[in-house]
Scaffold this motif. Structure first.
Motif, PDB file in Angstrom:
ATOM      1  N   GLU A  55     -31.989  23.664  19.376  1.00 35.22           N
ATOM      2  CA  GLU A  55     -32.603  23.945  18.024  1.00 35.22           C
ATOM      3  C   GLU A  55     -33.899  24.409  18.026  1.00 35.22           C
ATOM      4  OE1 GLU A  55     -29.707  22.341  18.532  1.00 35.22           O
ATOM      5  OE2 GLU A  55     -28.241  23.596  16.992  1.00 35.22           O
ATOM      6  N   TRP A  56     -34.818  23.475  18.052  1.00 31.42           N
ATOM      7  CA  TRP A  56     -36.118  23.255  17.971  1.00 31.42           C
ATOM      8  C   TRP A  56     -37.202  24.058  18.764  1.00 31.42           C
ATOM      9  CZ3 TRP A  56     -41.380  22.214  19.635  1.00 31.42           C
ATOM     10  CH2 TRP A  56     -42.053  21.387  18.089  1.00 31.42           C
ATOM     11  N   GLN A  57     -36.206  24.704  20.247  1.00 30.01           N
ATOM     12  CA  GLN A  57     -37.431  25.725  20.806  1.00 30.01           C
ATOM     13  C   GLN A  57     -36.341  26.899  20.876  1.00 30.01           C
ATOM     14  OE1 GLN A  57     -39.562  24.812  22.090  1.00 30.01           O
ATOM     15  NE2 GLN A  57     -39.153  22.639  23.880  1.00 30.01           N
ATOM     16  N   ALA A  58     -35.482  26.818  19.602  1.00 26.07           N
ATOM     17  CA  ALA A  58     -35.135  28.435  18.948  1.00 26.07           C
ATOM     18  C   ALA A  58     -36.318  29.128  19.348  1.00 26.07           C
ATOM     19  CB  ALA A  58     -34.347  28.414  17.769  1.00 26.07           C
ATOM     20  N   GLY A  59     -36.204  30.360  19.462  1.00 32.41           N
ATOM     21  CA  GLY A  59     -36.550  31.158  19.289  1.00 32.41           C
ATOM     22  C   GLY A  59     -37.553  31.747  20.818  1.00 32.41           C
ATOM     23  N   ARG A  60     -38.889  30.907  20.556  1.00 33.31           N
ATOM     24  CA  ARG A  60     -39.730  30.481  21.479  1.00 33.31           C
ATOM     25  C   ARG A  60     -40.225  28.644  21.893  1.00 33.31           C
ATOM     26  NH1 ARG A  60     -45.312  33.055  20.089  1.00 33.31           N
ATOM     27  NH2 ARG A  60     -44.615  33.843  18.287  1.00 33.31           N
ATOM     28  N   LEU A  61     -40.166  28.693  23.018  1.00 33.61           N
ATOM     29  CA  LEU A  61     -41.372  27.268  23.860  1.00 33.61           C
ATOM     30  C   LEU A  61     -42.117  26.673  22.772  1.00 33.61           C
ATOM     31  CD1 LEU A  61     -40.305  27.950  27.130  1.00 33.61           C
ATOM     32  CD2 LEU A  61     -39.271  26.643  25.971  1.00 33.61           C
TER      33      LEU A  61
ATOM     34  N   GLY B  17     -46.452  31.827  24.290  1.00 35.47           N
ATOM     35  CA  GLY B  17     -46.103  33.446  24.241  1.00 35.47           C
ATOM     36  C   GLY B  17     -44.816  33.544  24.742  1.00 35.47           C
ATOM     37  N   PRO B  18     -44.278  34.467  25.432  1.00 33.53           N
ATOM     38  CA  PRO B  18     -42.751  35.332  25.274  1.00 33.53           C
ATOM     39  C   PRO B  18     -43.200  34.823  26.913  1.00 33.53           C
ATOM     40  CG  PRO B  18     -43.774  37.409  25.028  1.00 33.53           C
ATOM     41  CD  PRO B  18     -45.109  36.137  24.272  1.00 33.53           C
ATOM     42  N   GLU B  19     -44.062  34.903  27.405  1.00 34.85           N
ATOM     43  CA  GLU B  19     -44.108  35.050  29.145  1.00 34.85           C
ATOM     44  C   GLU B  19     -44.477  33.577  29.849  1.00 34.85           C
ATOM     45  OE1 GLU B  19     -48.026  33.244  27.477  1.00 34.85           O
ATOM     46  OE2 GLU B  19     -46.724  35.174  27.053  1.00 34.85           O
ATOM     47  N   VAL B  20     -44.131  33.066  29.035  1.00 29.43           N
ATOM     48  CA  VAL B  20     -43.375  31.136  29.177  1.00 29.43           C
ATOM     49  C   VAL B  20     -42.192  30.629  29.147  1.00 29.43           C
ATOM     50  CG1 VAL B  20     -44.309  28.781  28.775  1.00 29.43           C
ATOM     51  CG2 VAL B  20     -46.371  30.633  27.932  1.00 29.43           C
ATOM     52  N   GLU B  21     -41.793  30.573  30.357  1.00 29.24           N
ATOM     53  CA  GLU B  21     -40.441  30.428  30.956  1.00 29.24           C
ATOM     54  C   GLU B  21     -40.302  28.656  31.016  1.00 29.24           C
ATOM     55  OE1 GLU B  21     -39.041  32.407  34.616  1.00 29.24           O
ATOM     56  OE2 GLU B  21     -39.426  34.587  33.168  1.00 29.24           O
ATOM     57  N   GLU B  22     -41.071  28.231  31.180  1.00 30.11           N
ATOM     58  CA  GLU B  22     -41.641  26.842  31.444  1.00 30.11           C
ATOM     59  C   GLU B  22     -42.489  26.097  30.884  1.00 30.11           C
ATOM     60  OE1 GLU B  22     -39.935  23.084  35.420  1.00 30.11           O
ATOM     61  OE2 GLU B  22     -40.056  25.521  35.297  1.00 30.11           O
TER      62      GLU B  22
END
Length: 279
Positions: A244-250, A198-203
């Motif tokens: 690129e694999w992580q583009a948009g969201r982890l 989700g967008p709350e995950v930074e790492e």
């Protein structure tokens, strides 16, 4: 039980502002723009017009360009091209990502395909170039992450039962290989899908990856997470060196593994009946 599955990708797959053209360049206006719908023999990091040698996709090649766009707005007005880890580059990755799904007919992360995003070098940016280029490459295998040359286009390559898609595998070897296998014959491992944070995950920590893949595998099989934990091991993988694999969201790719008994058919949607057979 969780095990990570690392892969290695070519350094050339991510090319941002740090690459060099390989040829002398003097300050002057440049109108060069790469073409779409063409292929390239190798994944070169030389982006100069002099080194630009597109070939028909019917010829043997490693790389196919499926989209070329223009960098505009604040990103285009900047004094340098977007850095590899910048929000500007992330936006270009997302644009490539969205078009790749349309071009291929499916999600490239669920297959033996890699994507890369190229921008002009710093010198060519100063000369006025504002293009970005989206490329696709077919790789040999999940555990052999280097280009597999082909001689036709990838357009529509993920529609239907594509041989490029991740499906089933046999038990990992001591050398770390993950041999592909038919899902209708003996196999130990299945690709369950991509989990996105989700967008709350930074790492992404191991704990977050584990929980995400547990949810993904549970949904794939059609049983509770507790049942998954009592019957299967899980792997997760994220190709290294490929933003690129992580583009948009982890996110990570998730695989389930039957450690005690081989599977004779896919467990996708099979529910508790097939799980009982793996006790």
């Amino acid at each position: 039980m969780r095990r990570s599955w690392g892969t290695t990708i070519l350094v050339a797959l991510t090319i941002g502002a740090s690459g060099c053209d390989g040829v002398p360049f003097t300050k002057k206006t440049s109108t060069f723009v790469p073409s779409t719908g063409v292929c390239h023999a190798t994944a070169s990091d030389d982006r100069s017009p002099e080194a630009y040698l597109p070939i028909p996709c019917s010829s043997k090649h490693d790389v196919e360009t499926f989209l070329v766009g223009r960098i505009t707005g604040a990103d285009g007005a900047a004094s340098a091209p977007p850095a590899a880890d910048s929000e500007g580059m992330a936006r270009l990755h997302e644009a490539c990502d969205a078009e790749a799904a349309v071009f291929l007919g499916g999600e490239w992360r669920e297959s033996r395909l890699a994507m890369r995003t190229l921008t002009p070098s710093a010198a060519r940016w100063e000369a006025g170039e504002r293009w970005y280029r989206c490329d696709l490459l077919e790789m040999h295998a999940m555990d052999r992450w280097f280009p597999n040359p082909r001689a036709n286009s990838l357009r529509g390559a993920l529609t239907g039962e594509s041989p490029l898609r991740y499906t089933c595998f046999t038990d990992p070897t001591e050398a770390g290989d993950l041999p592909p296998a038919s899902c209708t014959g003996p196999h130990d491992t299945e690709f369950a899908g991509i989990w996105r944070a989700g967008p709350e995950v930074e790492e992404l920590t191991d704990e977050i990856r584990d929980a995400g893949c547990l949810t993904t595998v549970s949904r794939y099989v059609g049983v509770s997470e507790q049942d998954v934990q009592s019957r299967f091991e899980m792997f997760w993988f994220t190709p290294e060196g490929e933003p690129e694999w992580q583009a948009g969201r982890l996110g990570v790719g998730c695989l389930l593994h039957s450690p005690d008994q081989a599977l004779d058919a896919s467990v996708k949607g099979a529910g508790r009946k097939v799980l009982a057979a793996t006790r």
